[in-house]
Structure formats: structure tokens, C-alpha cells
Design an enzyme around this catalytic site. Sequence first.
Site, PDB file in Angstrom:
ATOM      1  N   TYR A 142      -6.032 -24.741   0.888  1.00  0.00           N
ATOM      2  CA  TYR A 142      -5.366 -24.775  -0.416  1.00  0.00           C
ATOM      3  C   TYR A 142      -5.602 -26.104  -1.146  1.00  0.00           C
ATOM      4  O   TYR A 142      -5.385 -26.196  -2.347  1.00  0.00           O
ATOM      5  CB  TYR A 142      -3.855 -24.530  -0.274  1.00  0.00           C
ATOM      6  CG  TYR A 142      -3.490 -23.097   0.091  1.00  0.00           C
ATOM      7  CD1 TYR A 142      -4.466 -22.151   0.367  1.00  0.00           C
ATOM      8  CD2 TYR A 142      -2.169 -22.692   0.159  1.00  0.00           C
ATOM      9  CE1 TYR A 142      -4.145 -20.854   0.705  1.00  0.00           C
ATOM     10  CE2 TYR A 142      -1.830 -21.386   0.493  1.00  0.00           C
ATOM     11  CZ  TYR A 142      -2.827 -20.473   0.775  1.00  0.00           C
ATOM     12  OH  TYR A 142      -2.496 -19.183   1.105  1.00  0.00           O
ATOM     13  N   LYS A 191      -7.943 -19.683  14.432  1.00  0.00           N
ATOM     14  CA  LYS A 191      -9.058 -18.729  14.498  1.00  0.00           C
ATOM     15  C   LYS A 191     -10.210 -19.462  15.182  1.00  0.00           C
ATOM     16  O   LYS A 191     -11.329 -19.586  14.670  1.00  0.00           O
ATOM     17  CB  LYS A 191      -9.405 -18.278  13.065  1.00  0.00           C
ATOM     18  CG  LYS A 191     -10.398 -17.147  12.975  1.00  0.00           C
ATOM     19  CD  LYS A 191      -9.844 -15.804  13.411  1.00  0.00           C
ATOM     20  CE  LYS A 191     -10.927 -14.748  13.387  1.00  0.00           C
ATOM     21  NZ  LYS A 191     -10.602 -13.554  14.164  1.00  0.00           N
ATOM     22  N   ASP A 223      -5.487 -12.988  13.922  1.00  0.00           N
ATOM     23  CA  ASP A 223      -5.451 -11.521  13.820  1.00  0.00           C
ATOM     24  C   ASP A 223      -4.535 -10.928  14.882  1.00  0.00           C
ATOM     25  O   ASP A 223      -3.750 -10.018  14.619  1.00  0.00           O
ATOM     26  CB  ASP A 223      -6.874 -10.929  13.898  1.00  0.00           C
ATOM     27  CG  ASP A 223      -7.794 -11.660  14.860  1.00  0.00           C
ATOM     28  OD1 ASP A 223      -7.389 -12.707  15.395  1.00  0.00           O
ATOM     29  OD2 ASP A 223      -8.918 -11.195  15.095  1.00  0.00           O
ATOM     30  N   ASP A 247       1.011 -19.119   5.382  1.00  0.00           N
ATOM     31  CA  ASP A 247       1.433 -18.422   4.169  1.00  0.00           C
ATOM     32  C   ASP A 247       1.580 -16.926   4.469  1.00  0.00           C
ATOM     33  O   ASP A 247       2.592 -16.284   4.156  1.00  0.00           O
ATOM     34  CB  ASP A 247       0.366 -18.660   3.079  1.00  0.00           C
ATOM     35  CG  ASP A 247       0.840 -18.264   1.702  1.00  0.00           C
ATOM     36  OD1 ASP A 247       1.953 -17.746   1.585  1.00  0.00           O
ATOM     37  OD2 ASP A 247       0.075 -18.472   0.737  1.00  0.00           O
ATOM     38  N   ASP A 251       5.271 -14.600   5.462  1.00  0.00           N
ATOM     39  CA  ASP A 251       5.679 -13.440   4.661  1.00  0.00           C
ATOM     40  C   ASP A 251       5.824 -12.202   5.546  1.00  0.00           C
ATOM     41  O   ASP A 251       6.747 -11.406   5.370  1.00  0.00           O
ATOM     42  CB  ASP A 251       4.665 -13.153   3.537  1.00  0.00           C
ATOM     43  CG  ASP A 251       5.002 -13.925   2.270  1.00  0.00           C
ATOM     44  OD1 ASP A 251       5.765 -14.913   2.376  1.00  0.00           O
ATOM     45  OD2 ASP A 251       4.522 -13.545   1.192  1.00  0.00           O
TER      46      ASP A 251
END
Length: 358
Positions: A142, A191, A223, A247, A251
Site C-alpha cells: 500500500y 505467502k 490462501d 486488510d 474483513d
Amino acid sequence: MNKKITLIPGDGIGPEVAQGAVQTLKKVGEKFGHNFGIETVLAGGCAIDACGQALPSETLESCKVSDAVLLGAIGGWKWDNLPGDKRPETALLQLRKELSLFAALRPALLFEDLADACPLKPEIIEGGLDLLVVRELTGGIYYGERGYKETALGKAAYDIELYSEGEVRRIAHVAFSMAMKRKRHVTSVDKANVLESSRLWREVVTQVSKEYPEVTLNHLYVDNAAMQLVRSPRQFDVILTGNLFGDILSDEASVITGSIGMLPSANLSESGFGMYEPVHGSAPDIADQDKANPMAMILSVAMMLRYTFGLTQEADCVENAVKSVLKLGYRTPDIYKEGTSQKLVGTKESIRLITDKL
Ligand code: NAD
């Protein structure tokens, strides 16, 4: 205690739920003898409309000289067509960077009385759910270099994921310290099977874990973590992860608690200064309809009282008031179930009920 708080109501449902924060602080102040001075300022779409900037310098200044910041939500359809660097949400990124808020704490707690609002099967959540996502907030993709370049296949765009050892180390310490106060387990999410930045992340987290021998550590690929969150969420205590994965996972974690309208968050700096905000956005689809759930905002006030002001009793009192209102069966539309004895209430009534219980 005298404290100065900067309040940024923002856009959409932000100002509606921010009223919940104002009234909660007023009541807590009266009950426990504190003086909370609240300065209300503009940021986001409303600030763009008023003065052409998502984060006016007076707003940033007010945040910098306050003891803590409370934020409603920022953004909305009205500003969706502005170029990326002019959008309301840039105010959030700037605030996080300017205030050095590198650690986001996002608890996902399923209240006993909301078990029926959880979309998972009852056997999966039997015994309750209580996990904490610790997300790195001022680094990674970001904030990395971005841009466009020409390629043989036409215009290409890129955003770079970059993490330094220091950035990973300080967020890892936050996660392990939090785990020490909880069930003493950290799951680091990356990852590392594909990304170099994740391999460094994993190496540094493993090093930091040696300083916390009482805390167990495991690593999951993102994942798999996303899948485990809905298959077997009770395996998690603290989830430690970077900006992008955090992020998304926070959620996802929010949905399993029944509604995004229930989830508070804290964004902290190394000194303990914090900006507190609900996890949800400005929900333009329900703005100005008295439908927003104010609990995430009110629970964010509880986090501020606990983490930045060290007011444990006051924080417990706010959380208990929310629990009592749920126990009595009052529900805003996002957590209301038809055909039950639950009582449907709007934002204003929900705030009144909670503050009456304080
Ligand atoms: P959102 O969180 O605003 O809404 C997602 C869904 O959840 C909507 O259906 C909404 O009605 C519902 N919802 C959200 N909060 C609720 C509450 N308190 N009570 C009841 N229902 C609630 O996410 P979005 O629709 O992706 O984004 C809308 C805008 O908010 C966008 O401009 C986005 O950039 C912005 N946003 C801001 C923040 C922030 O200020 N921290 C965070 C996320 C998104």
C-alpha cells in the site's frame, strides 16, 4: 483525568455512528469523573467538498496535539470518480503514515448473544470465537513504489511489496506481546512459497518468537489462512500479518462475528498513541437512514480507553453496556433476525440504549 480527543466523523454513516462515541464519552466522563475534550474536524469526502483536500492541515495538526483520535469512516460514491491520489481514502493512508500508526489491532469477538448472526455452522463456533488480527499498517504494497510502464502487451501497472527487517520486527513484537495477554499463540500469515518479501517476513518473525518462549508460533500461507478462518476459526488466537493480507483477512474475520458493524479497531504508534475506528467503511448504501450499527464505533471508544488511556474499568463498563443491549434483544438491521423475539432498532435508539446502560 483530562484528555483531548480529535474526532473525525467523516462521510456516509461516519457522522451517525460518531454520535455514539460522543455520547459514550460524555456518560463515561460523568460516571468516572473524567474530562474528555472533543475537537471535531473534517477529513475525507466532506473535507474535499469543504476545502478541496482530503486531509486539511488543521485536521492533521489537531490529531498531532491530541491524546487520541477517533474516526468514523471515510469515502463514498460521490467521490468514486476522482483520481487515486485525490480520493477521500488518501486521508486515511496519510493519517496512518503521519501519526506513525504502524500496528492495527482488529479483534474479532463473537458475542454470545450474536451466535445466530454468525454465518458459520453452530458446531464450528461452539465454545465461542475470540481472535485478534495484528496487521502491519504503514508498509508493504500500500505504500510501496507504484506506477505505469509500457510493455509489448500494452500499458502495465505495478505496485511493489517491500518490507524491511525493522518493520517486521516491530509489528511481530506487538503480536507476541498481545499473545502474552491472551492464549499465547501466534499464527503468522504470509505467502513465503512465492514471495521473497514473505520469506524475509517469516525469518524475522521466527527470530522474534525466540524472545517469547511462552508463546507458540505457527506459519500459514495466506490462501490456507483464509480457508482456515471459515473452516476452523477457533484454532486462532493472534493472527500476525502484513498490510495487504491483513486488510483482507480482518474483513473475513469480521463477517464471522455476525456483522462488520460490530468490529472495532485500534491503530497504534510505538509510543502507544492511537487512532481508533470501526473496521467498516462509510456504507453509502445505508447512510442517513438510521440503519447503521453504532456498536463498532462505541467498542472502538472502549479500546481507546483501554489501550491509550489505561482506563480498564471504564473500558469494561462500555463493553458490558453493549453486551447488555444485545442480551435484551435489541438489534440494528444488520444483526436482526426476523421471526424471533428480537427488537429492531435504529442507530439513534441503539446509541440511547447503550448509553443508558453505562
Ligand atoms: P463498507 O464497510 O462501507 O460496507 C460494506 C457493507 O457492510 C455494506 O453493505 C454496508 O451497508 C454494511 N455496513 C458497513 N458498516 C455497517 C454498520 N455500521 N452497520 C450496518 N451495516 C454496515 O465497505 P464498502 O461498501 O466496501 O465501502 C464503502 C466506502 O467506505 C468506500 O468509499 C470505501 O473506500 C470506504 N471505506 C472506508 C474505510 C474507513 O474509513 N476506514 C474502511 C473501508 C472502506
